[in-house]
Scaffold this motif. Sequence first.
Motif, short mmCIF file in Angstrom:
data_model
loop_
_atom_site.label_atom_id
_atom_site.label_comp_id
_atom_site.label_asym_id
_atom_site.label_seq_id
_atom_site.Cartn_x
_atom_site.Cartn_y
_atom_site.Cartn_z
N GLN A 145 9.53 8.11 0.64
CA GLN A 145 8.27 8.18 1.61
C GLN A 145 8.41 8.93 2.90
OE1 GLN A 145 5.19 4.87 2.60
NE2 GLN A 145 6.02 4.39 0.78
N GLU A 151 0.85 -1.01 -0.05
CA GLU A 151 0.08 0.06 -0.01
C GLU A 151 0.92 1.26 -0.02
OE1 GLU A 151 -2.70 0.34 3.12
OE2 GLU A 151 -3.93 2.22 2.44
N LYS A 180 -11.89 3.68 4.46
CA LYS A 180 -11.20 2.45 5.33
C LYS A 180 -10.44 3.20 6.63
CE LYS A 180 -6.90 1.38 2.92
NZ LYS A 180 -5.67 1.41 3.84
N GLU A 181 -9.71 4.39 6.31
CA GLU A 181 -8.91 4.70 7.54
C GLU A 181 -9.82 5.37 8.52
OE1 GLU A 181 -6.47 3.50 7.97
OE2 GLU A 181 -5.75 2.71 6.13
N HIS A 239 -6.29 -2.02 15.20
CA HIS A 239 -6.50 -1.19 14.03
C HIS A 239 -6.48 -1.97 12.83
CE1 HIS A 239 -6.35 2.65 11.51
NE2 HIS A 239 -5.81 2.00 10.90
N GLU A 240 -4.91 -2.74 12.73
CA GLU A 240 -4.83 -3.45 11.73
C GLU A 240 -5.85 -4.63 11.45
OE1 GLU A 240 -3.19 -1.93 9.76
OE2 GLU A 240 -2.13 -0.65 11.26
N GLU A 268 -2.23 -3.79 7.06
CA GLU A 268 -3.14 -4.73 7.44
C GLU A 268 -3.38 -5.98 6.07
OE1 GLU A 268 -3.61 -1.47 6.63
OE2 GLU A 268 -5.43 -1.09 4.99
N HIS A 294 -9.31 -3.70 10.07
CA HIS A 294 -9.14 -3.34 8.76
C HIS A 294 -9.61 -4.72 8.17
CE1 HIS A 294 -7.64 0.50 7.70
NE2 HIS A 294 -6.52 0.39 8.28
N TYR A 338 -7.11 10.49 8.31
CA TYR A 338 -7.11 9.62 9.30
C TYR A 338 -7.96 9.95 10.52
CZ TYR A 338 -3.79 5.79 7.91
OH TYR A 338 -3.36 4.88 7.13
N ASN A 369 0.85 8.33 -1.52
CA ASN A 369 1.59 8.41 -0.07
C ASN A 369 1.69 9.59 0.62
OD1 ASN A 369 2.12 5.55 0.09
ND2 ASN A 369 3.99 5.90 -1.43
N ALA A 396 2.18 0.00 10.82
CA ALA A 396 1.93 -1.38 10.59
C ALA A 396 1.20 -1.54 9.36
CB ALA A 396 0.95 -1.96 11.64
N1 B3K Z 1 -2.74 1.04 5.72
C1 B3K Z 1 -1.54 1.36 6.29
C2 B3K Z 1 -0.88 2.48 5.60
C3 B3K Z 1 -0.17 2.34 4.69
C4 B3K Z 1 0.65 3.61 4.20
C5 B3K Z 1 1.18 3.79 3.00
N2 B3K Z 1 2.00 5.00 2.54
C6 B3K Z 1 -1.70 1.22 7.77
C7 B3K Z 1 -3.01 1.63 8.33
O1 B3K Z 1 -3.38 2.49 8.25
O2 B3K Z 1 -3.46 0.76 9.09
#
Ligand code: B3K
Length: 844
Positions: free
Chosen positions: A795, A117, A307-308, A285-286, A252, A289, A369, A361, A250
């Motif tokens: 990044q 991701e 999703k976030e 959190h993960e 997911e 997801h 978030y 990114n 982390a």
């Molecule tokens: N979905 C990932 C974040 C990915 C970031 C990419 N640059 C973690 C999270 O929000 O759970």
Amino acid sequence: PQTIYLKDYTPFGWQVADVHLTVALAPNATRVKSRIHFVPNPNAPEQEFFLHGEELNLIRAAIDGEEVAPEITPQGLRCKVPSGPFLWESEVEIAPAENFALEGLYMSNGMYCTQCEAEGFRKITYYPDRPDVMATFTVRIEGDEKVKLSNGNPTDSGEGWAEWHDPWPKPAYLFALVAGDLVNHPGEFTTRSGKTVELNIWVRPGDEDKCAFGMEALKASMKWDEEVYGREYDLDIFNIVAVDDFNMGAMENKGLNIFNSSCVLASPETSTDANFERIEAIIAHEYFHNWTGNRITCRDWFQLCLKEGLTVFRDSQFTSDMRSAEVKRISDVIDLRARQFPEDQGPLSHPVRPESFQEINNFYTATVYEKGAEVIGMLKRLVGDEDYAKALDLYFERHDGDAATIEDWLKVFEDATGRDLAQFKRWYSQSGTPHLSVTEDHADGVYTLTFKQHTPPTPGQSEKAPQVLPIAVGLLNPNGDEVVPTTVLEMTEAEQSFSFDGLSSKPVPSILRGFSAPVVLERETAPEEKRFLLAHDTDAFNRWEASRDLARACLYAMITEGAGPDTAWIDALEQVVRDADLDPAFRALMLSLPTQSELVQMLHARGVTPDPDAIYAATEALKNAMAERWSALLPALREESAVTAAYSPDAEQSGKRALGNAVLALQTRLDGGKAAQAQYDAADNMTMQLSALSCLISAGAEETALAAFEAQWKDDRLVMDKWFALQVAATAPENAATRAGALTERADFDWKNPNRFRAVMGSLAMNHAGFHAKDGSGYKLLADWLIRLDEKNPQTTARMCSVFQTWKRYDTQRQALMQAELERIAAKPGLSRDVTEMVTRLLS
Ligand code: B3K
Ligand code: ZN
């Protein structure tokens, strides 16, 4: 660089029936073979066949068994394809050992791991790397590593190979692969329908004793999601892997979550209470997801908050249930104001659902978030708990297996509740923080509150429309009794009044309880009224907020008028802090002063140019005054908060330690570090050890302890990150840049490791007056390192550029210095797309 727009969304011309990958691992020459069945997508306009692919060495490509020679570009490949379904095959070679961007397939301490991701899969093989293309994956891994993992369930293995199959269609960003000589901490969970799930936390040998807490957190999360959201796990196995080199917290990936080791490994000796709480939240959190992100994913990256925001909201509910809801809410608001508000009010401001980007990114932000989660909290408050549950059930029922949009999400709420959410939707498209002002009136037993809202302009949005604001209000009688319990007023106009009748005497309002909307509340109130709320409000958040307001007002007067500390506030606060019936964690939060970032915002909002040195001096003077005024109280408070039982990271013990350590920081101002040294010497857990060290550094009395700490922990990377970070964060501003610079000279300043880089450079930016040193030394040091890191890891570099986002708020001299550094970064030949976009936005 190219700009991508939400309005340009077009579905991909083909559907992917299934994906077979064979990955033959080698550090500098990994071979990836893919076999993919493509079927024309009846819902897509005609288009040429294009697969994403970056930094790949194509060895062979074939369609239906016939070799083809596609046209290769830096972004991917184009090829002529049959008009019906066909089988695509390719073989590419990649070099994971050379991948320092930590995106795609890379190596960390000898192990292979992936991060896909948002758009990392295209660095592994040619593929339609977009979230709306979903497919089942079968993966064969070949290599000598003892452990070889991918998504889904293990299907078969033999000497030097292992095969995995993921039955759930997923987008490529959820693909993961791990291989290495790892060891596992095993566990098991039985789902509510009676299925047994094998659980594992995989780590490098030596870390196995740091997995127990994470495993319990995982089981608690699985249970919570069943009980609260009715969501059950859907594979036979769930694996977590700890990786030392990782760009964020982390990831997911389906059935195979990959974690920054700092966000999963925990032990009392090496982790603080705050680490434990964060680990619990990130594991949750993960895991959450799996439903909000994986089973229902995003149609395109503009929908990231789908999703976030929702998953952050869910993990905050989980933490509130596991610990204290009030404490969690206050901590979240502190964080929102420190990180999201400056973002929303500066050059990087963007809507919760952005409408364009160059590098996605760069949009994994506090706005997407945390503000994204606030929006869901408001929605829940507006429709009520029952309707929220109904809407969520409908969401899962209607969209399971979909790549969905914010429109889908809101439609579910409209259908489940009968509400029209057209105006509410502005929360997703309008950027900036609304300001809310209020006046009151009392006549003939009727009490009226009149609110006005306005949102200052932000980049690309000069005009703002009124938003839907749920304003939670309670009214108190002058004697302290609550006459109107919490009521949610639904504000939709630019100006709107709400009346309460039957109130013979004028009540004291408690407005925006629980911080019911992410706004700046502007209200001039007499300090007596704030102190009254501090003493009597039944809403814990507003009780804390009343004190915070008084602290802000006090610091404002100290900074701008050279006033002395507000002793009336200090005395009122004392009553709360010494109240043994209150949760120690809450009392600890009451002791924390407004962050430097919060003070910069306040001064800026009132038209005062913030002077970092003056802010620092005032904050120090206020803390000294608190310490002196409470000199007799402090030892008693520490005694009261002492923990005698064996260490546990639970809410009760960690609350006591938080209070004790907040008090220790004040005590250190009186005794020069005597009590802190004693605590350091006696400490048997990291929370007590680290806070003592922090106090010693602030007092300039750290020499012995710092060396002892290093000798004790030199072989523990994660603990040494704390050692690096603390020296820069807790040192006096005049030393911060020098100290950070000296630390970068050390052999163990492994700057390619994001945790170590952030430990030093992130802490420098957090030492507000140190970073903003008048001579520009802080800016220059950071810019030097950003320029260097960008060549390896765009990044992490881009993310760190955001510390410059408030640059226009400062005096002309500092502005010129920061602008010069940003321009120096921008001028660097070969600058990444990530950093180019960030500095361009910052300078615009
Ligand atoms: N979905 C990932 C974040 C990915 C970031 C990419 N640059 C973690 C999270 O929000 O759970
Ligand atoms: Zn997430």
